[in-house]
Design a protein around this motif. Structure first.
Motif, PDB file in Angstrom:
ATOM      1  N   SER A   1     -29.824 -10.281 -38.646  1.00 50.32           N
ATOM      2  CA  SER A   1     -29.079  -9.479 -39.599  1.00 50.32           C
ATOM      3  C   SER A   1     -30.008  -8.950 -40.689  1.00 50.32           C
TER       4      SER A   1
ATOM      5  N   GLN B   1     -24.275  -7.347 -30.678  1.00 50.84           N
ATOM      6  CA  GLN B   1     -23.712  -8.659 -31.009  1.00 50.84           C
ATOM      7  C   GLN B   1     -22.549  -8.521 -31.982  1.00 50.84           C
TER       8      GLN B   1
ATOM      9  N   LYS C   1     -24.165 -16.530 -28.006  1.00 48.16           N
ATOM     10  CA  LYS C   1     -25.325 -17.143 -28.678  1.00 48.16           C
ATOM     11  C   LYS C   1     -24.780 -18.204 -29.623  1.00 48.16           C
TER      12      LYS C   1
ATOM     13  N   ASN D   1     -33.876 -20.822 -27.782  1.00 47.01           N
ATOM     14  CA  ASN D   1     -34.175 -20.187 -29.075  1.00 47.01           C
ATOM     15  C   ASN D   1     -34.427 -21.264 -30.133  1.00 47.01           C
TER      16      ASN D   1
ATOM     17  N   ARG E   1     -37.601 -15.713 -36.107  1.00 49.09           N
ATOM     18  CA  ARG E   1     -38.357 -15.538 -37.354  1.00 49.09           C
ATOM     19  C   ARG E   1     -39.824 -15.217 -37.106  1.00 49.09           C
TER      20      ARG E   1
END
Ligand SMILES: Cc1cc2nc3c(=O)[nH]c(=O)nc-3n(C[C@H](O)[C@H](O)[C@H](O)COP(=O)(O)O)c2cc1C
Length: 346
Positions: free
Chosen positions: A45, A97, A166, A227, A252
């Motif tokens: 986001s 998403q 997810k 992830n 990240r």
């Protein structure tokens, strides 16, 4: 049977081209969609807009990218949304998403996402942010598996494209329910599950608990994407070896470093390490990112670029001061000049 990568320690990987398990160079099958890469760029986001995705895709042309999460009930105003769901017709493969907790809103949102060009629709069941969980969305769905099943069922019935989920491994350490939850998502029709190996309580702290991803992979038949803490070729290989996952998703590690997905993808396809970008190349990329954000979003793009610029300015002498200055830029020119000066002083 031990995973073929498990004998390789991360420290020796750079010195050799290991025998990679052959599945890693075959397409990832998400229902009827075939993706020719086992490395995915996560939804982030405020980050993974079209501009960022274009940079990532330059180095990872075959990888799956995700939009930033889109609130399903706001999707009706999609034209007014700040370009969150813009999909370039040329960018493939792409997943939109969505987040919400209402099956009907999500079903309708998914239809609009497909009209926008989504190859798959992903449902966010992992976001830890209070504002989202208190409304029943994101990771709070881990505590409402029946509702999560209804959501997947409704979205699957509404669209032709594969529906994916997810999520995280559980709410907290006392409530790790990914195995049961994953089984339920699979039975409801999800065609792939990405598991962030942290609990909701962990937020983004502590280590990702990959051992739960391994157990989920052993439990489920749909593809499982690992992830959490995948920041390099080495960590990607280590994670694949430890989990046996069908692919890895970078998050990240890509902030200020849109090269990461491509570096891992390249290694999985060729067994060779790509030469990492030099500091100058990274700073040139920052300049391009800044310019493109301005062209795409105008003044708002400049404000959004500040955080990206600070992420690029790492790992060289003078970076600290440059970060501080870039965090306050008011114009493209100001940012370009600061970076130009930093390059000249390297
Ligand atoms: C700034 C930021 C924004 C994020 N936005 C989203 C999002 O929109 N949707 C989502 O599913 N996860 C989102 N995440 C979570 C990441 O996709 C990922 O699951 C998490 O960061 C763990 O991976 P990492 O340890 O490699 O960072 C976000 C994370 C960060 C740091």
């Amino acid at each position: 049977m031990p995973h073929p990568l498990s004998s390789l320690t991360p420290t020796i990987i750079p010195q050799m081209s290991p025998e990679l398990p052959s599945y890693l160079s075959t397409p990832l099958k998400i229902g009827k969609v075939e993706v020719r890469s086992r490395v995915l760029q996560s939804p982030l986001s405020g980050v993974t807009d079209q501009v960022f995705r274009r940079l990532v895709r330059r180095y990872a042309p075959e990888s799956m990218m995700y939009t930033e999460m889109v609130h399903a009930s706001q999707i009706k105003h999609v034209r007014e949304l700040p370009q969150i769901m813009d999909v370039d017709p040329d960018e493939r493969p792409i997943s939109v998403q969505l987040f919400d907790c209402r099956p009907d809103f999500l079903a309708e949102g998914a239809q609009m996402a497909v009209q926008e060009g989504a190859d798959t629709v992903d449902i966010n069941m992992g976001c830890p942010v209070n504002k989202i969980t208190k409304n029943g969305g994101g990771s709070s769905l881990l505590r409402q598996p029946q509702l999560a099943e209804q959501i997947v069922g409704a979205v699957v019935a509404a669209v032709e494209v594969p529906v994916t989920v997810k999520t995280r491994i559980g709410w907290d350490d006392r409530e790790i329910n990914i195995l049961e939850f994953g089984r339920r998502m699979e039975a409801a029709g999800a065609q792939m599950i990405t598991i962030h190996g942290r609990t909701r309580a962990q937020g983004y702290n502590g280590k990702a608990q990959w051992e739960w991803i391994k157990r989920a992979k052993e439990t489920l038949t749909i593809p499982v994407i690992a992830n959490g803490d995948i920041n390099s070729v080495e960590t990607a290989l280590q994670c694949l070896a430890e989990t046996g996952a069908d692919g890895v998703m970078c998050s990240r590690g890509t902030l200020g470093y849109p090269f990461l997905v491509g570096e891992i993808d390249w290694f999985l396809k060729t067994g060779e390490l790509k030469q990492p970008p030099t500091v100058v190349e990274r700073l040139r990329c920052a300049q391009e990112h800044l310019q493109a954000l301005f062209e795409y979003k105008g003044k708002r793009g400049i404000y959004q670029s500040r955080k990206h610029m600070t992420w690029y300015a790492r790992g060289f002498s003078g970076a600290h001061q440059l970060r501080h200055q870039l965090a306050q830029i008011e114009s493209v020119q100001e940012g370009q000049d600061l970076i130009e000066r930093a390059i000249a002083q390297l």
